[in-house]
Scaffold this active site. Sequence first.
Site, PDB file in Angstrom:
ATOM      1  N   ALA A   1     -10.358  15.916  17.869  1.00 45.35           N
ATOM      2  CA  ALA A   1      -9.271  16.015  18.835  1.00 45.35           C
ATOM      3  C   ALA A   1      -9.462  17.278  19.672  1.00 45.35           C
ATOM      4  O   ALA A   1      -9.755  18.354  19.131  1.00 45.35           O
ATOM      5  CB  ALA A   1      -7.926  16.051  18.125  1.00 45.35           C
TER       6      ALA A   1
ATOM      7  N   GLU B   1      -1.638  43.423 -22.265  1.00 41.55           N
ATOM      8  CA  GLU B   1      -0.598  44.316 -22.773  1.00 41.55           C
ATOM      9  C   GLU B   1      -0.764  45.737 -22.243  1.00 41.55           C
ATOM     10  O   GLU B   1       0.202  46.504 -22.180  1.00 41.55           O
ATOM     11  CB  GLU B   1      -0.569  44.321 -24.299  1.00 41.55           C
ATOM     12  CG  GLU B   1      -1.771  44.956 -24.974  1.00 41.55           C
ATOM     13  CD  GLU B   1      -1.676  44.883 -26.497  1.00 41.55           C
ATOM     14  OE1 GLU B   1      -0.769  45.527 -27.055  1.00 41.55           O
ATOM     15  OE2 GLU B   1      -2.496  44.183 -27.109  1.00 41.55           O
TER      16      GLU B   1
ATOM     17  N   ALA C   1      -8.090  37.265  -5.891  1.00 48.47           N
ATOM     18  CA  ALA C   1      -9.057  37.425  -6.982  1.00 48.47           C
ATOM     19  C   ALA C   1     -10.462  37.237  -6.454  1.00 48.47           C
ATOM     20  O   ALA C   1     -10.694  36.481  -5.504  1.00 48.47           O
ATOM     21  CB  ALA C   1      -8.785  36.432  -8.103  1.00 48.47           C
TER      22      ALA C   1
ATOM     23  N   CYS D   1     -11.661  24.765   1.729  1.00 48.99           N
ATOM     24  CA  CYS D   1     -11.327  25.051   0.336  1.00 48.99           C
ATOM     25  C   CYS D   1     -11.782  23.942  -0.605  1.00 48.99           C
ATOM     26  O   CYS D   1     -12.471  24.187  -1.591  1.00 48.99           O
ATOM     27  CB  CYS D   1      -9.829  25.269   0.186  1.00 48.99           C
ATOM     28  SG  CYS D   1      -9.320  25.566  -1.517  1.00 48.99           S
TER      29      CYS D   1
ATOM     30  N   THR E   1      -6.856  30.459   1.321  1.00 47.93           N
ATOM     31  CA  THR E   1      -6.224  29.143   1.313  1.00 47.93           C
ATOM     32  C   THR E   1      -4.713  29.193   1.069  1.00 47.93           C
ATOM     33  O   THR E   1      -3.946  28.558   1.805  1.00 47.93           O
ATOM     34  CB  THR E   1      -6.899  28.244   0.267  1.00 47.93           C
ATOM     35  OG1 THR E   1      -8.264  28.066   0.643  1.00 47.93           O
ATOM     36  CG2 THR E   1      -6.222  26.901   0.161  1.00 47.93           C
TER      37      THR E   1
ATOM     38  N   GLY F   1     -21.332  41.638   1.402  1.00 50.92           N
ATOM     39  CA  GLY F   1     -20.682  42.352   0.309  1.00 50.92           C
ATOM     40  C   GLY F   1     -19.256  41.935   0.068  1.00 50.92           C
ATOM     41  O   GLY F   1     -18.525  42.612  -0.648  1.00 50.92           O
TER      42      GLY F   1
ATOM     43  N   GLY G   1     -19.327  37.007   6.742  1.00 50.11           N
ATOM     44  CA  GLY G   1     -18.118  36.757   7.501  1.00 50.11           C
ATOM     45  C   GLY G   1     -18.041  35.345   8.056  1.00 50.11           C
ATOM     46  O   GLY G   1     -19.015  34.584   8.049  1.00 50.11           O
TER      47      GLY G   1
ATOM     48  N   HIS H   1       0.864  41.194 -28.195  1.00 53.06           N
ATOM     49  CA  HIS H   1      -0.260  41.791 -28.921  1.00 53.06           C
ATOM     50  C   HIS H   1      -0.885  40.774 -29.873  1.00 53.06           C
ATOM     51  O   HIS H   1      -0.164  40.026 -30.537  1.00 53.06           O
ATOM     52  CB  HIS H   1       0.229  43.011 -29.714  1.00 53.06           C
ATOM     53  CG  HIS H   1      -0.859  43.718 -30.455  1.00 53.06           C
ATOM     54  ND1 HIS H   1      -1.765  44.538 -29.819  1.00 53.06           N
ATOM     55  CD2 HIS H   1      -1.193  43.710 -31.776  1.00 53.06           C
ATOM     56  CE1 HIS H   1      -2.606  45.013 -30.719  1.00 53.06           C
ATOM     57  NE2 HIS H   1      -2.273  44.518 -31.912  1.00 53.06           N
TER      58      HIS H   1
END
Length: 464
Positions: free
Chosen positions: A115, A442, A342, A43, A312, A176, A263, A437
């Site tokens: 390790a 909204e 997202a 990340c 993450t 994709g 992947g 607004h």
Amino acid sequence: MAQYDFDLFVVGGGSGGVRAARLAAGLGKRVAIAEEYRFGGTCVIRGCVPKKLFVYASQFPEHFADAAGYGFAVPEIGFDWPTLVAAKDREIDRLEGLYRKGLETAGATLLHERAVLVDRHTLRVGDRRVTARHILLAVGARPNPHAALPGHEHCIFSNEVFDLERLPGSIAILGGGYIAVEFANIFHGLGVETTLIYRGKEILGRFDMDMRRGLHEAMEAKGIAVRCHEILLGIDRRADGRLDAHTSGGDRLTVDQVLLAIGRIPNTEGLGLEAAGVETGLHGEVVVDDHSRTSVDNIWAVGDVTNRVQLTPVAIHEAMCFVETAFKDNPTPVDHDTIATAVFSQPEIGTVGLSEEEAARRYDRLEVFRAGFRPMRHTLSGRQERMVMKLIVDADTRVVVGAHVLGPDAGEMAQLLGVALKARLTKEDFDRTMAIHPTAAEELVTMYQPSYRIERGERVEKAA
């Protein structure tokens, strides 16, 4: 009781491993964490963080273009790739320092070596052996090299893409999913001729189809070539250093770079899992139960190495549940239900809960609320890009089971929608909420009538 060198030994210094080590050390436990590369993991070092910085950079050309509609005379702009890469490196160095400092302040021992498990309580670290009561595997995953593809050795992967010496003039991206789609938008935004090639019928499998199609159309409108139902058959390097990418559609694409984003595979090779008796799955992932415990009761695993949900925040959540279970006498199963996520494309996708397609398979009756509109920020700029918002409602309980946004700041909206859906709020709870607004968000609390219903998998265009 057997004496061990450490109460907890963490293998891997990514987000999940660091969180577990820091929390356990903060409880006064003797903790060691081994990382052979850099603390921060995928990340911070070569994933979410540098990617988001590149996303911001790639958005500026559109911002500059839109500024004219608001009265700004923007001079001719230029872009310097090495400047961006250097700035990204400085930020990653800063963040890695914070990760190290957090571990050291908590009292953890940092080991900058590989390790490997020797048995259920013993690890080989460099040229010495250490023992631990509990061992946590948090070694993450790596890009699938797609070794069966002829010419794969000429390609780059998400690890290398952040450190290219120069910005390519053209690129073909195979895949994709998140990485492929986000980098297609990044490179295009930075002025690179971009082609996205994906074997499926539509990009971003498992996302809501309105989001998938809407983003596909927006990308093509910007000038990104999106080629579905195709694969790459092979890549050849030309005498001039460029690449010929041969597609299943019979075309030869000549590009400067080919990015393979198809992947990620768990980093379990050479980890000593067999010697310790740790069970692995079909793709090499460490098999765990709901509490992240492996087949060996004192060895645990979190994050991408388990191949559950490769995000993450999920790895961090799994690490926190592990600490509760192993060190606080509070067995806490991992909750993978209703995860907000997202795609930092242009426009963004923010989503939480079930897609319309998934919900239709689970529920007999659904109400779908959908709004498509041009956001206010585009009205003066002249940009024709549209937003799409959807709420999927179980018609019997009235619970909102899916929420999806395509458009500016969709990721920010999805984070807050995640709270609402996690709390199992009903559509009436949304309706009772006052709108702010003028905002795009909204629409999420002002869609009072369903756009259509779904009855036992069949779409009913008009609400009864």
